[in-house]
Design a protein around this motif. Structure first.
Motif, mmCIF file in Angstrom:
data_model
loop_
_atom_site.group_PDB
_atom_site.id
_atom_site.type_symbol
_atom_site.label_atom_id
_atom_site.label_comp_id
_atom_site.label_asym_id
_atom_site.label_seq_id
_atom_site.Cartn_x
_atom_site.Cartn_y
_atom_site.Cartn_z
ATOM 1 N N VAL A 38 0.961 4.012 -9.466
ATOM 2 C CA VAL A 38 1.237 3.907 -10.907
ATOM 3 C C VAL A 38 1.662 5.263 -11.467
ATOM 4 C CG1 VAL A 38 0.273 3.355 -13.170
ATOM 5 C CG2 VAL A 38 -0.380 1.983 -11.171
ATOM 6 N N LEU A 39 0.944 6.306 -11.086
ATOM 7 C CA LEU A 39 1.251 7.643 -11.612
ATOM 8 C C LEU A 39 2.611 8.147 -11.144
ATOM 9 C CD1 LEU A 39 -2.295 9.235 -11.238
ATOM 10 C CD2 LEU A 39 -1.165 8.566 -13.369
ATOM 11 N N LEU A 40 3.057 7.648 -9.995
ATOM 12 C CA LEU A 40 4.370 8.027 -9.469
ATOM 13 C C LEU A 40 5.430 6.952 -9.722
ATOM 14 C CD1 LEU A 40 3.363 9.545 -6.004
ATOM 15 C CD2 LEU A 40 4.114 10.795 -8.035
ATOM 16 N N ALA A 41 5.100 5.978 -10.548
ATOM 17 C CA ALA A 41 5.980 4.814 -10.710
ATOM 18 C C ALA A 41 7.385 5.181 -11.166
ATOM 19 C CB ALA A 41 5.348 3.815 -11.680
ATOM 20 N N HIS A 42 7.516 6.203 -12.011
ATOM 21 C CA HIS A 42 8.859 6.601 -12.478
ATOM 22 C C HIS A 42 9.706 7.078 -11.295
ATOM 23 C CE1 HIS A 42 8.486 6.195 -16.830
ATOM 24 N NE2 HIS A 42 7.242 6.622 -16.706
ATOM 25 N N LEU B 72 20.077 -7.002 0.411
ATOM 26 C CA LEU B 72 18.665 -7.368 0.430
ATOM 27 C C LEU B 72 17.839 -6.391 -0.405
ATOM 28 C CD1 LEU B 72 16.371 -9.130 1.855
ATOM 29 C CD2 LEU B 72 16.171 -7.190 3.412
ATOM 30 N N SER B 73 16.993 -6.940 -1.284
ATOM 31 C CA SER B 73 16.150 -6.119 -2.157
ATOM 32 C C SER B 73 14.882 -5.681 -1.424
ATOM 33 C CB SER B 73 15.744 -6.907 -3.412
ATOM 34 O OG SER B 73 16.854 -7.192 -4.212
ATOM 35 N N LEU B 74 14.590 -4.389 -1.494
ATOM 36 C CA LEU B 74 13.360 -3.842 -0.915
ATOM 37 C C LEU B 74 12.522 -3.254 -2.043
ATOM 38 C CD1 LEU B 74 11.816 -3.145 1.748
ATOM 39 C CD2 LEU B 74 12.887 -0.893 1.613
ATOM 40 N N GLY B 75 11.349 -3.854 -2.257
ATOM 41 C CA GLY B 75 10.460 -3.395 -3.322
ATOM 42 C C GLY B 75 9.105 -3.018 -2.779
ATOM 43 N N ILE B 76 8.185 -2.718 -3.685
ATOM 44 C CA ILE B 76 6.853 -2.304 -3.263
ATOM 45 C C ILE B 76 5.771 -3.014 -4.070
ATOM 46 C CG2 ILE B 76 7.675 0.001 -2.614
ATOM 47 C CD1 ILE B 76 6.168 1.054 -5.128
ATOM 48 N N MET B 77 4.591 -3.155 -3.446
ATOM 49 C CA MET B 77 3.401 -3.546 -4.189
ATOM 50 C C MET B 77 2.834 -2.299 -4.846
ATOM 51 S SD MET B 77 1.230 -6.350 -2.002
ATOM 52 C CE MET B 77 0.185 -6.755 -3.407
ATOM 53 N N VAL B 78 2.513 -2.418 -6.106
ATOM 54 C CA VAL B 78 1.850 -1.333 -6.828
ATOM 55 C C VAL B 78 0.376 -1.714 -6.890
ATOM 56 C CG1 VAL B 78 1.683 -0.064 -9.004
ATOM 57 C CG2 VAL B 78 3.925 -0.796 -8.148
ATOM 58 N N GLU B 79 -0.426 -1.074 -6.032
ATOM 59 C CA GLU B 79 -1.831 -1.468 -5.923
ATOM 60 C C GLU B 79 -2.777 -0.283 -5.832
ATOM 61 O OE1 GLU B 79 -2.211 -3.903 -2.347
ATOM 62 O OE2 GLU B 79 -0.409 -2.979 -1.532
ATOM 63 N N THR B 80 -2.270 0.907 -6.117
ATOM 64 C CA THR B 80 -3.129 2.090 -6.173
ATOM 65 C C THR B 80 -2.792 2.884 -7.431
ATOM 66 O OG1 THR B 80 -1.608 3.565 -4.996
ATOM 67 C CG2 THR B 80 -3.143 2.250 -3.642
ATOM 68 N N PRO B 81 -3.780 3.597 -7.987
ATOM 69 C CA PRO B 81 -3.474 4.463 -9.139
ATOM 70 C C PRO B 81 -2.386 5.479 -8.816
ATOM 71 C CG PRO B 81 -5.849 4.162 -8.937
ATOM 72 C CD PRO B 81 -5.238 3.549 -7.706
ATOM 73 N N ALA B 82 -2.326 5.951 -7.564
ATOM 74 C CA ALA B 82 -1.285 6.916 -7.192
ATOM 75 C C ALA B 82 0.102 6.331 -7.387
ATOM 76 C CB ALA B 82 -1.478 7.348 -5.735
ATOM 77 N N MET C 13 0.805 -1.235 0.000
ATOM 78 C CA MET C 13 0.000 0.000 0.000
ATOM 79 C C MET C 13 0.833 1.277 0.000
ATOM 80 S SD MET C 13 -3.227 -0.395 -0.359
ATOM 81 C CE MET C 13 -3.848 1.168 0.247
ATOM 82 N N VAL C 14 1.945 1.265 -0.704
ATOM 83 C CA VAL C 14 2.735 2.493 -0.842
ATOM 84 C C VAL C 14 2.051 3.387 -1.874
ATOM 85 C CG1 VAL C 14 4.930 3.450 -1.617
ATOM 86 C CG2 VAL C 14 4.901 1.388 -0.204
ATOM 87 N N THR C 15 1.785 4.625 -1.489
ATOM 88 C CA THR C 15 1.150 5.571 -2.409
ATOM 89 C C THR C 15 1.985 6.827 -2.623
ATOM 90 O OG1 THR C 15 -0.073 6.623 -0.605
ATOM 91 C CG2 THR C 15 -1.177 4.817 -1.767
ATOM 92 N N ASP C 16 3.078 6.934 -1.866
ATOM 93 C CA ASP C 16 3.844 8.182 -1.888
ATOM 94 C C ASP C 16 5.329 7.849 -1.721
ATOM 95 O OD1 ASP C 16 3.368 11.329 -1.504
ATOM 96 O OD2 ASP C 16 5.042 10.684 -0.237
ATOM 97 N N LEU C 17 6.184 8.601 -2.399
ATOM 98 C CA LEU C 17 7.621 8.359 -2.320
ATOM 99 C C LEU C 17 8.133 8.489 -0.888
ATOM 100 C CD1 LEU C 17 10.297 7.808 -3.780
ATOM 101 C CD2 LEU C 17 10.486 10.281 -4.176
ATOM 102 N N VAL D 108 -1.281 -1.325 -15.681
ATOM 103 C CA VAL D 108 -0.246 -2.369 -15.655
ATOM 104 C C VAL D 108 0.850 -2.024 -16.654
ATOM 105 C CG1 VAL D 108 0.248 -4.805 -16.135
ATOM 106 C CG2 VAL D 108 -1.839 -4.179 -14.878
ATOM 107 N N ALA D 109 0.447 -1.639 -17.866
ATOM 108 C CA ALA D 109 1.427 -1.292 -18.901
ATOM 109 C C ALA D 109 2.290 -0.103 -18.472
ATOM 110 C CB ALA D 109 0.700 -0.969 -20.208
ATOM 111 N N ALA D 110 1.674 0.894 -17.855
ATOM 112 C CA ALA D 110 2.433 2.068 -17.403
ATOM 113 C C ALA D 110 3.434 1.704 -16.320
ATOM 114 C CB ALA D 110 1.459 3.133 -16.888
ATOM 115 N N THR D 111 3.045 0.768 -15.450
ATOM 116 C CA THR D 111 3.944 0.328 -14.380
ATOM 117 C C THR D 111 5.155 -0.400 -14.959
ATOM 118 O OG1 THR D 111 2.068 0.114 -12.880
ATOM 119 C CG2 THR D 111 4.099 -1.028 -12.265
#
Length: 579
Positions: free
Chosen positions: A441-445, A429-439, A397-401, A490-493
């Motif tokens: 995706v829009l901040l994915a870059h 150790l790799s730390l990643g995020i779930m992308v599960e909100t439109p926010a 549930m990450v929505t913000d940098l 999904v494509a944008a992500t």
């Protein structure tokens, strides 16, 4: 078996595969007639009836705990939580208080339970909220189980279904669905329900074809009628013709539904490798996932550690669990999602208030960042376990940098603590995020510059994008993860991940949708993570595909205007398996 005129019914495709068999029309056992109070007087009568009620509560608590264990093994801790909720209803002090009051008014334990349950259920329904109306149904289900126990009767007669039967019902409660035996039951067809209801989720986990939401037309089916259920198309045919059966076999062949996973890696016909991993919710599912051919774990839900006790698990308790799964998978990657609790998954030792809409509330990374001690204890346990395998850690549930940066700071502090203790861990150790909100995706870059990887949680992503509560039966038909709007996210992500050289997977239920596998491959997903029972079908589906053709198909799918158009496009273009 009866014979009659062919009749085609349409519903919602809820679990893939097809099955042919005699119908078993399920009529739930209801509680019996009212009982007269035994000829006891005063305190003696009250004491006897209260004791009967409390004994029934204890019996049902044990039965629900057993069902919860089975559900965790089959579908994971998240879905098994429905039985935890039912246990909490049984133990609700307000329920006991009202039952005892009615017993003192002269009612039997049975009649007191009926009155109390109806009081609470009617109160929820009066609020005119679809979510609370479903909770009213849960209250009545719990009440019915209590009454059957008081009357000395079994809660379900599904065990009477002949082997190979198609279970036909208006609806199935979670406690009924989870008791079905895949080797005995052929398929499920229900009048009510949606693709995200527990009936559908448990059916997919058990590999049972299912069609739900058919409507009142399903009442036309009689015991013994020959029925064909096609869980890929949403069709149920009463008295099918030989041509119907041949068509179902052909569709399933094209969908790649074979009994076991191919050896080794899943590769397309032109050589593109696609990782097919497992979603698990408990360590004992790791062995099952490995036997099914999982290339790793794409989502290990860690919530069960926090939901099962009266206190938070300590560092060593968590270490033992994470280490077990990593040792099971050895050099195969294991992605552990950090604690994802909130208003929909409360724990007794945290001040998680009831929320009107818990999916939009205080949950996931928000809870973790407010309870740093809890969060950093988990991070230390994960770091220590990392020496036993190929571990990746994922934030929900990450929505913000800023949330990601704060979590990275917590990880830095956890590492410092372990260095001071002299305890080894994987420094990289790799730390990643779930992308599960439109926010997200829009901040994915921006997020891709700080996150080591992405994993798309399309269940929530679809819910938030389409403004559909996937637990609300009234709008559940509108919940379509294959919607072009979701596919474009999904494509944008993937595009944002590729720009930073990041790995990207998908762990939502869309990954196990065999129609959608070609599009997901074409969009460039590195990994598809699914329930263990779907690993073999997905691997076989990948093996029928050509990556170049999938890319062309994905481009067309992104131009579609509706989920129906997407489905039609995929089925028209479905590649034939190699001869």
């Amino acid at each position: 078996m009866t014979h009659g005129t062919r009749r085609l019914l349409s519903g919602i495709a809820a679990s893939p595969g097809w099955a042919l068999g005699p119908a078993f029309v399920y009529r739930p056992v209801k509680d019996g007639s009212r009982r007269e109070c035994p000829p006891e007087s005063g305190l003696s009568r009250v004491s006897t009836q209260v004791e009967r009620f409390k004994d029934a509560v204890e019996t049902q608590t044990r039965e629900l705990a057993s069902l919860k264990d089975r559900a965790e093994a089959v579908a994971g801790a998240d879905e098994a939580g429905v039985f935890e909720a039912h246990c909490l209803m049984l133990k609700d002090p307000e329920l006991e208080k009202r039952v005892v009051e009615r017993i003192r008014d002269g009612l039997t334990a049975e009649d007191a339970v009926r009155a109390a349950v109806e009081h609470f259920a009617a109160g929820l329904e009066a609020l005119k909220d679809p979510y609370l109306a479903q909770r009213a149904a849960d209250v009545r289900d719990v009440g019915n189980r209590l009454l059957l126990t008081l009357e000395g009767r079994h809660a379900s007669d599904l065990t009477k279904a002949p082997e190979g039967s198609i279970i036909v019902a208006r609806d199935l409660a979670p406690s009924e669905t989870i008791q079905l035996e895949p080797g005995r039951t052929a398929a499920i067809a229900t009048s009510r329900g949606g693709p995200t209801a527990h009936t559908a989720i448990f059916a997919r986990a058990m590999g049972l074809p299912a069609v739900v939401g058919i409507g009142p037309e399903l009442d036309e089916i009689r015991d013994g009628d020959l029925v064909l259920v096609h869980g890929d198309t949403g069709e149920v045919i009463i008295h099918p013709t030989p041509a119907d059966i041949d068509k179902a076999k052909d569709v399933s062949r094209r969908e790649g539904l074979r009994p076991s996973a191919p050896p080794g890696e899943a590769r397309t016909r032109d050589g593109l490798r696609v990782e097919v991993s497992a979603n698990i919710g408990h360590p004992h599912e790791a062995d099952l996932a490995l036997r099914e051919g999982a290339d790793g774990v794409g989502l290990f839900r860690s919530e069960f550690l926090y939901l099962e006790g009266t206190r938070a698990p300590d560092e060593n308790e968590q270490l033992a669990v994470y280490s077990h799964v990593l040792k099971t998978f050895q050099d195969r990657p294991v992605i552990v999602r950090t604690l994802d609790i909130g208003g929909d998954k409360p724990v007794s030792y945290l001040p998680l208030q009831k929320e009107d809409n818990p999916f939009m509330g205080w949950r996931g990374i928000r809870v973790c960042l407010e309870h740093r001690d809890l969060f950093e204890t988990q991070l230390r346990a994960l770091l220590r376990a990392s020496v036993h395998g190929k571990l990746r850690v994922m934030l929900p549930m990450v929505t913000d940098l800023s949330e990601l940066l704060e979590a990275k700071e917590s990880l830095r502090r956890a590492k410092e603590t372990l260095r001071a203790r002299g305890q080894p861990f994987d420094e990289s150790l790799s730390l990643g995020i779930m992308v599960e909100t439109p926010a997200a995706v829009l901040l994915a870059h921006h997020l891709a510059r700080e996150a080591a990887f992405f994993s798309l949680g399309t269940n929530d992503l679809a819910q938030y994008t389409l403004a559909v509560d996937r637990t609300n039966e009234r709008v559940s038909p509108l919940y379509r993860a294959e919607h072009p709007a979701v596919l474009r996210l999904v494509a944008a992500t993937v595009e944002a991940a590729r720009a930073e050289g990041r790995w990207v997977g998908i762990c939502g239920e869309l990954a196990g949708d065999l129609d959608m596998v070609p599009i997901l491959v074409g969009l460039g997903l590195d990994e598809l993570s699914v329930a263990p029972s779907l690993i073999a079908p997905v691997k076989n589906r990948v093996a029928t595909l050509n990556a170049g053709e999938c890319q062309e198909l994905a481009v067309q799918a992104l131009k579609c205007s509706s989920p129906e158009e997407v489905r039609h496009l995929v089925r028209l273009a479905a590649p034939k398996p190699p001869s």
